[in-house]
Motif scaffolding. Sequence first.
Motif, mmCIF file in Angstrom:
data_model
loop_
_atom_site.group_PDB
_atom_site.id
_atom_site.type_symbol
_atom_site.label_atom_id
_atom_site.label_comp_id
_atom_site.label_asym_id
_atom_site.label_seq_id
_atom_site.Cartn_x
_atom_site.Cartn_y
_atom_site.Cartn_z
ATOM 1 N N VAL A 71 0.929 -1.285 -0.097
ATOM 2 C CA VAL A 71 -0.016 0.244 0.174
ATOM 3 C C VAL A 71 0.975 1.494 -0.018
ATOM 4 O O VAL A 71 0.720 2.204 -0.771
ATOM 5 C CB VAL A 71 -1.066 -0.270 1.336
ATOM 6 N N VAL A 72 1.906 1.357 1.161
ATOM 7 C CA VAL A 72 2.758 2.535 1.027
ATOM 8 C C VAL A 72 3.706 2.760 -0.186
ATOM 9 O O VAL A 72 3.662 3.830 -0.703
ATOM 10 C CB VAL A 72 3.372 2.471 2.233
ATOM 11 N N ILE A 73 4.372 1.847 -0.510
ATOM 12 C CA ILE A 73 5.183 1.965 -1.633
ATOM 13 C C ILE A 73 4.481 2.396 -2.982
ATOM 14 O O ILE A 73 4.845 3.257 -3.777
ATOM 15 C CB ILE A 73 6.095 1.047 -1.827
ATOM 16 N N LEU A 74 3.302 1.587 -3.217
ATOM 17 C CA LEU A 74 2.572 1.871 -4.362
ATOM 18 C C LEU A 74 1.912 3.040 -4.575
ATOM 19 O O LEU A 74 1.904 3.772 -5.612
ATOM 20 C CB LEU A 74 1.707 0.529 -4.490
ATOM 21 N N THR A 75 1.572 3.349 -3.297
ATOM 22 C CA THR A 75 0.942 4.891 -3.291
ATOM 23 C C THR A 75 1.843 5.832 -3.320
ATOM 24 O O THR A 75 1.761 7.073 -4.165
ATOM 25 C CB THR A 75 -0.001 4.989 -1.833
ATOM 26 N N LEU A 76 2.965 5.877 -2.710
ATOM 27 C CA LEU A 76 3.811 7.112 -2.707
ATOM 28 C C LEU A 76 4.383 7.169 -4.231
ATOM 29 O O LEU A 76 4.611 8.200 -4.767
ATOM 30 C CB LEU A 76 5.031 6.912 -1.571
ATOM 31 N N ARG A 77 4.808 5.950 -4.849
ATOM 32 C CA ARG A 77 5.666 6.197 -6.071
ATOM 33 C C ARG A 77 4.852 6.210 -7.250
ATOM 34 O O ARG A 77 5.193 7.039 -8.343
ATOM 35 C CB ARG A 77 6.357 4.758 -6.093
ATOM 36 N N GLN A 111 7.366 2.550 8.958
ATOM 37 C CA GLN A 111 8.628 3.250 9.048
ATOM 38 C C GLN A 111 9.873 2.452 9.024
ATOM 39 O O GLN A 111 11.040 2.973 8.695
ATOM 40 C CB GLN A 111 8.452 3.944 10.811
ATOM 41 N N GLU A 112 9.716 1.141 9.163
ATOM 42 C CA GLU A 112 10.951 0.330 9.169
ATOM 43 C C GLU A 112 11.293 -0.086 7.631
ATOM 44 O O GLU A 112 12.465 0.016 7.248
ATOM 45 C CB GLU A 112 10.575 -0.840 9.939
ATOM 46 N N GLU A 113 10.278 -0.302 6.697
ATOM 47 C CA GLU A 113 10.257 -0.632 5.516
ATOM 48 C C GLU A 113 10.260 0.365 4.321
ATOM 49 O O GLU A 113 11.030 0.071 3.208
ATOM 50 C CB GLU A 113 9.465 -1.948 5.312
ATOM 51 N N VAL A 114 9.783 1.684 4.866
ATOM 52 C CA VAL A 114 9.375 2.519 3.607
ATOM 53 C C VAL A 114 10.649 3.612 3.551
ATOM 54 O O VAL A 114 10.517 4.266 4.871
ATOM 55 C CB VAL A 114 8.233 3.076 3.741
ATOM 56 N N SER A 115 11.214 3.855 2.398
ATOM 57 C CA SER A 115 12.461 5.030 2.769
ATOM 58 C C SER A 115 11.761 6.096 2.169
ATOM 59 O O SER A 115 10.917 6.059 1.565
ATOM 60 C CB SER A 115 13.636 4.460 1.746
ATOM 61 N N GLN A 116 12.374 7.166 2.723
ATOM 62 C CA GLN A 116 11.761 8.511 2.249
ATOM 63 C C GLN A 116 11.950 9.003 0.687
ATOM 64 O O GLN A 116 11.311 9.680 0.287
ATOM 65 C CB GLN A 116 12.664 9.563 2.882
ATOM 66 N N HIS A 121 10.684 7.027 -1.767
ATOM 67 C CA HIS A 121 9.622 6.781 -2.304
ATOM 68 C C HIS A 121 8.859 8.098 -2.260
ATOM 69 O O HIS A 121 7.994 8.470 -3.398
ATOM 70 C CB HIS A 121 8.857 5.536 -1.691
ATOM 71 N N ILE A 122 8.790 8.888 -1.093
ATOM 72 C CA ILE A 122 7.856 10.074 -1.132
ATOM 73 C C ILE A 122 8.352 10.997 -2.146
ATOM 74 O O ILE A 122 7.547 11.662 -2.778
ATOM 75 C CB ILE A 122 8.065 10.825 0.413
ATOM 76 N N TRP A 123 9.740 11.334 -2.271
ATOM 77 C CA TRP A 123 10.242 12.291 -3.127
ATOM 78 C C TRP A 123 10.170 11.761 -4.787
ATOM 79 O O TRP A 123 9.954 12.624 -5.676
ATOM 80 C CB TRP A 123 11.788 12.592 -2.913
ATOM 81 N N VAL A 124 10.095 10.457 -4.817
ATOM 82 C CA VAL A 124 10.056 9.858 -6.152
ATOM 83 C C VAL A 124 8.659 10.215 -6.830
ATOM 84 O O VAL A 124 8.284 10.878 -8.001
ATOM 85 C CB VAL A 124 9.980 8.469 -6.195
#
Length: 378
Positions: A208-214, A307-312, A314-317
Amino acid sequence: MAQAELATRVDGSRLTVTLAGAWTAETAGDMEPQVTRLLAEAGTPAAVSLDLSRVSRLDTLGGTLVRGIETGFGARGVPVDRSGLDGATATLYADIAEGLATAPEAPPRPRPALALAIDKVGQQMVEAGRDLAALASFLGEVVLAAGSIFTGQGRFRLPAVVTQMDHIVFRAVPIMALITFLIGGIIAQQGIFFFRDFGADTYVVDLVVILTLREIGVLIVSIMVAGRTGSAFTAEIGSMKMREEIDALKVMGLNPVEVLVLPRMIALIVGLPILTFVGDLSAIAGGAMVANIYGNIPFDIFLSRMQEEVSQRHIWVGLAKAPFMALIIGLVACIEGMRVKGSAESLGQQTTASVVKAIFLVIVMDGLFAMFFASLGY
């Protein structure tokens, strides 16, 4: 029944054709083969003399055969001079010649379906190339208008930018948050449904988090903005074009790109990253809620895993794509508005084209960015 006659005589390089008798519907059936044979066997003489002085009667069908002799030699570039007609017969023949000259051409033979399909594809490719050229040209006009502001030759219209920010960003927050919340919940539900078979429910957080952010966050928001704001830009500028308000701006010495397009572009470029950030948060919240209800993953575990697995990075991408998406949407929307003609039908067509083209280019742009960041390993 009166007879018709056709005789030929060759004088050097000149062919003399003498017609006699009644050239009417009764004799046309007998004379048509002779006319056809004459045209086939006479070749290409230097000139043709058509003597009609011995014709006793002439009607429409017979006159058509006589006219066929003239046009047959004329098509080969042979000059034809006609003599011997006078009075009512000459008038009738002139009417026949005029009618045949203006007769509609035979409809063209239908082209094969494959040829039509290839032709259609070719036309669409040419039109797409023209659209890209027009987009590049319009981008140049926007850059020049922005440059005039920095050089002091133009004027930065802050109230117009703030007004557009209100329409583009602040009024769009509720619908953007709702749509992305639902999308995040759907992704979480599907992820849990399939990960559960492998005992890897917690990996739904990464999904959810990586797919959403990127990808999904900026893409969904951009598509919504293209449909909501892009169509509004096209309709507004198109309505001004129909009412000749844009021409009035030019008469007043104002640049329509500087007055109308630039404030909308600035507000869109600033506002889309904000909406993307809001959409990311909303989608993650939707995914967390569904994960808690459907997958029994508490909120604290969801946040800890994130917080452990998702790097910042991905937000900037995702956020880095937003200004480019905004630029594409704004350019397409404004240029389609400038193309509106003087009818309501044209306004509807250009508004539809604006939304379709903007969404297509946004998806293409997202794919290009995905390949770019993948090649960088980022």
